[in-house]
Design a protein around this motif. Structure first.
Motif, mmCIF file in Angstrom:
data_model
loop_
_atom_site.group_PDB
_atom_site.id
_atom_site.type_symbol
_atom_site.label_atom_id
_atom_site.label_comp_id
_atom_site.label_asym_id
_atom_site.label_seq_id
_atom_site.Cartn_x
_atom_site.Cartn_y
_atom_site.Cartn_z
ATOM 1 N N LYS A 8 24.931 -7.771 -1.984
ATOM 2 C CA LYS A 8 25.673 -7.382 -3.760
ATOM 3 C C LYS A 8 23.670 -6.949 -4.250
ATOM 4 N N ARG B 107 16.947 3.191 -0.705
ATOM 5 C CA ARG B 107 17.524 3.677 -1.918
ATOM 6 C C ARG B 107 16.875 4.686 -2.210
ATOM 7 N N SER C 22 19.934 -6.401 -4.739
ATOM 8 C CA SER C 22 19.594 -4.969 -5.869
ATOM 9 C C SER C 22 18.163 -5.237 -6.003
ATOM 10 N N LYS D 65 14.878 -3.856 -8.783
ATOM 11 C CA LYS D 65 14.764 -2.718 -9.685
ATOM 12 C C LYS D 65 13.543 -1.749 -9.689
#
Length: 966
Positions: free
Chosen positions: A909, A965, A911, A913
């Motif tokens: 989960k 990513r 993440s 930015k």
């Protein structure tokens, strides 16, 4: 008189005036007369035409042994008579004492200095090393120093308690003999130190020795003191009368007595050497290796006899110590001559001591003479010597002094009496003290030769070593030094075996004889003797004759030393101690690395009754050291004895299966514990109707567990043995971590209890089938519920057990544990009651080792549940506990699985930015819209290209996980 040390000769006579003082200068005599004149005499041979001012150095510097004639008379040399004179050779001065002390230049007698302060002086002393003069005047002592020229400088002046009668320098101090005592005056501070009182009958006398020490006169006794006045331990010289003058000429002290000249040795005990009658002697001076004695109107010279002649005299008169001491004074250039003379004197001195019974001292001098050992040994006829060519050298040595020119007296005044051949001392033992003689040899020559090391490998050296060692051994034995003789034989030695063996046997020195055999590698003779001594030590009669007790262990200790060189000899003589010392003997075989097969083979041939003993001990000490063949052989020996014992009892109708002899107990124990033998071979030898316990063990070793258990239960009637058997099989299988269920053995025993008893004929047939040649190569494994043979039939039989009647149960179970060849026979045998009680006991005792489900299937249907409480109770409790534990473990595993899954979800989960300001940590540029990677810490961002390049450059650790990513 011991010998003539000096020869006297009248040098001059009828001097016109009374002689007041006398001195020598070179070969001339200076005579100070009472009228104050100085008369100079020279040897008659020098001629009368020489002037007194001629060069004294051009003539002889020593006094001549010939008449002296007047060369010059110096009238008015002194106003008064010359009390004393002294020639100072080192400074070419003449010191005179008259009214005062004056110094004159030599040889022209020119007056250099007169010490006016010395007017009235009565005694003086000159220190030639420092150029110091001290003199005494009344109660004053003055010290002057020669300045090297014509003058003297006063140094010190001290007062003393009384008038000084005699004085002499002693180092830095001055020893004074005043009226009643001796004192030491410190020449620097003037301090006085008392020494001891002087004599009452004679005035004090101080004499300086060459060593710097002093000889102080006390009446007729001369006392030695050091420079500080302390008494020395060398003793005292006792003169015949109180001397007026003493002169030292090594090695003698010469004293002027009223009636004669007395010469004594300077070596303790200061023996009288010679007396020379010269009455009314007034003066005695030292004159370059000679002495001058002045009388009223004449003078005599005392000339030393040549040392060689003195040595001859001393040796001839038996004064060997003095003769040897004089040899030390021979000049260094005659070292070879001195050595030859000393050797000759030592030999004669040794002969003299030997004749007088001083054997040890005689040996010391024989050693000092460096005479060969073969010269001395013939003096002892009781000592046997090896026959060698070196013995003949003794005769040459006996005539050594006759043939050696170095020992002749031609060059040194030796007389022919010194050259007589050595006296033969011991033609026979006679009255000589043989113990003292042999003790001297054993002690002295042992000290000289014991540490000689290895003798060079040459015939001459070995022969000499054999002579020496053989003689030394006999000397030690004859003098009671048996321990030293034993130590000699233990070390390197060359003793003659034949001679020493005879002597040692005759005198019963058995320990030494054993060492003699050992050092000469005569091991068989040594072991024979040792065995004989051990046997004799066992009897009380022999113990009184033997000096020590010999034990069998001594044979073992000896055998240990030869295991590596002669194993067959070790085996031969180990038989004598194997029975009495079995453990030590087996240790001998093991430590000596003698193969067990070789030992067993030798025992089998020469001592079969000890074969089993050896194998037992070998097995008890180290089972791995005994091979399978030897194990089989030991069991065969046991079995043969048991079969013989069984045959005897059977013939008497006394055989009982429960009877155990010691050998049968050993057999049963060996069958159970030993694992390397072949049970099939032993099984063939067992009788069909006896020794069932042995048969059961052998069947078990062949994995025929059903037959073994059947014998324990139905033949031996020993359920406890059957249970023990099952325990052993269970534990062995469990220790081997076999995949095969170890509890099946208990089900086999349960089957046997629940089956009808089989007849003896059935077991005999089964065993016969096992031991037949067709089955020897592939013995059957024990059958039971887990047997793979007839697996389908076994399952059907187990199913049949559940609903069958008692008889059917027994028949089906019996069939399940048999091979196909036994089916028909069992049907013919019939059945009997089952052993339900024993079966219940088995289940209650070993419930934790038995599969409960299979056991319940084997039990008869009518078995009461109450009888199974002791079996089912703990079994069910254990099953319930195991079920609960398994449930708990299952729940824990499920919980752990959920936790791992939850952590995995949380990790997935995460993440990050990316903004317009996000920078690559490697290239420091903005990430922008490029493909990027993030490190596991979740914060560090890099371009994927940068990351790949860094991976290639190994800048970042390999294998670092990243997340890509886009």
């Amino acid at each position: 008189m011991v010998h003539s040390a000096y020869d006297s000769f009248e040098l001059l006579k009828d001097n016109p005036s009374k002689i007041e003082s006398i001195e020598s200068y070179g070969s001339k005599l200076l005579i100070g007369c009472s009228d104050g004149s100085l008369r100079i005499y020279s040897p008659k041979s020098s001629g009368s035409d020489r002037s007194p001012t001629s060069d004294f150095h051009s003539m002889s510097m020593e006094l001549q042994k010939e008449p002296y004639i007047l060369e010059k008379n110096v009238t008015g040399f002194s106003r008064r008579s010359l009390v004393s004179m002294k020639v100072i050779d080192s400074r070419e001065l003449l010191l005179t004492l008259s009214e005062s002390i004056a110094f004159h230049k030599l040889p022209n007698l020119e007056t250099l200095a007169v010490i006016t302060k010395a007017k009235g002086a009565n005694v003086y002393s000159w220190d030639d090393r420092r150029g110091f003069l001290c003199f005494a005047r009344q109660k004053r002592v003055c010290i002057f120093r020669h300045d090297g020229g014509r003058g003297f400088v006063e140094v010190k002046e001290f007062g003393v308690p009384d008038t000084v009668k005699s004085m002499s320098w002693c180092g830095e101090n001055i020893c004074l003999g005043i009226r009643r005592e001796y004192v030491i005056l410190n020449a620097t501070s003037g301090a006085l130190t008392n020494v001891f009182p002087s004599g009452r009958l004679a005035p004090p006398l101080v004499v300086s020795l060459p060593s710097g020490e002093l000889l102080l006169g006390k009446d007729n006794i001369g006392v030695f003191v050091d420079q500080n006045g302390k008494l020395l331990q060398e003793g005292r010289i006792c003169w015949s009368e109180a001397p007026s003058v003493v002169v030292i000429q090594k090695p003698y002290a010469i004293a002027l007595l009223p009636r004669y000249i007395e010469i004594r040795s300077l070596w303790s005990p200061y023996a009288l050497i010679q007396t020379i009658v010269l009455r009314n002697g007034r003066h005695l001076i030292d004159s370059n290796h000679a002495l001058v004695v002045g009388l009223d109107n004449s003078a005599y010279g005392l000339f030393p006899v040549p040392l060689g002649a003195q040595i001859v005299q001393l040796t001839a008169s038996g004064n060997f110590e003095e003769a040897l001491a004089l040899c030390k004074l021979l000049p260094p250039e005659d070292s070879s001559l001195r050595s030859a003379k000393e050797s000759s004197i030592h030999i004669r001195y040794a002969h003299n001591l030997f004749d007088n019974g001083s054997y040890e001292e005689a040996m010391e001098h024989f050693l000092a003479s460096q005479v060969d050992i073969t010269y001395v040994l013939p003096f002892y006829p009781s000592i046997a010597l090896p026959k060698t060519t070196l013995i003949t050298e003794t005769e040459k040595l006996m005539d050594m002094t006759l043939d050696d020119p170095h020992l002749s007296g031609g060059s040194s005044g030796f007389s022919d009496e010194m050259e007589s051949p050595p006296h033969q001392l011991l033609e026979s033992d006679g009255n000589a003290d043989r113990r003292g003689v042999l003790d001297a040899v054993g002690d002295r020559y042992k000290k000289s030769y014991k540490g000689r090391g290895n003798i060079p490998i040459s015939s001459g050296a070995r022969e000499m070593a054999a002579i020496l060692d053989t003689a030394l051994l006999q000397a030690l034995l004859f003098t009671g030094q048996s321990f030293a003789a034993l130590e000699l034989l233990k070390g390197l030695n060359y003793c003659d075996v034949k001679i020493c063996e005879e002597i040692l046997q005759k005198n019963k020195h058995y320990s030494a004889l054993l060492e003699l055999y050992r050092c000469n590698s005569m091991h068989r003779e040594a072991l024979k003797l040792l065995h004989q001594l051990v046997e004799e030590s066992k009897t009380s009669e022999s113990q009184t004759e033997l000096t020590q007790k010999f034990k069998p262990e001594m044979i073992i200790d000896y055998l240990k030393t030869i295991c590596g060189t002669d194993p067959m000899l070790v085996l031969e003589f180990s038989m004598t101690v194997l029975e009495s010392c079995p453990t030590q003997t087996i240790e001998l075989f093991l430590s000596g690395n003698i193969p067990a097969d070789l030992v067993n083979s030798y025992l089998k041939q020469h001592a079969p009754n000890l074969q089993a003993t050896y194998l037992e001990l070998m097995l008890a000490m180290n089972e791995s050291s005994i091979s399978g063949n030897l194990q089989n052989e030991m069991l065969q020996i046991y079995l043969s004895e048991v079969l013989d014992w069984y045959a005897d009892l059977s013939a008497q109708h006394k055989w009982d299966e429960k009877t155990y002899s010691p050998t049968r107990k050993k057999l049963l124990s060996a069958l159970e514990t030993i694992s390397g033998y072949h049970p099939e071979i032993l099984l063939k030898r067992l009788p069909p109707d006896a020794l069932s316990e042995e048969r059961a063990i052998l069947l078990g070793k062949m994995n025929q567990h059903e037959l073994a258990l059947s014998l324990y239960v139905h033949k031996i009637h020993a359920p406890e043995l059957a249970l023990s058997y099952c325990d052993r099989v269970y534990e062995s299988v469990a220790n081997q971590q076999s995949t095969k269920s170890s509890g099946n053995i208990y089900l086999t025993l349960l089957q046997i209890y629940l089956n009808p008893r089989r007849t003896t004929k059935y077991f005999e047939k089964r065993i016969t089938n096992l031991t037949s040649p067709q089955n020897m190569g592939t013995p059957k494994l024990g059958s039971g519920p887990s047997s793979k043979v007839k697996g389908s039939r076994a399952s059907k039989k187990i199913a049949a057990i559940e609903g069958a009647e008692d008889t059917k149960i027994s028949l089906s179970n019996t069939e399940s544990s048999r091979s196909d060849g036994d089916t028909d026979e069992i049907g013919e045998e019939g059945s009997s009651s089952i052993m339900l009680d024993e079966a219940m006991d088995l289940l209650s005792q070993r419930w934790d080792r038995i599969n409960g489900a299979q056991a319940l299937k084997l039990l008869p249907n009518e078995t009461k549940l109450q009888n199974l409480l002791q079996f089912l109770g703990p079994l069910l409790r254990k099953s319930s506990e195991a079920y609960r534990n398994s449930s708990v473990i299952k729940s824990l595993r499920q919980s752990e699985n959920l936790q791992v899954r939850d952590e995995l979800y949380n990790q997935r989960k995460s993440s990050i930015k990316i903004t317009s300001d996000s920078m690559c940590s490697l290239c420091k540029k903005k990430i922008g819209t490029s493909v990027f990677a993030v490190y596991p810490n979740g914060k560090t961002l890099v371009h994927f290209v940068c990351f790949r390049d860094s991976q290639n450059m190994k800048a970042v650790s390999k294998g670092s996980p990243i997340r890509r990513r886009t």
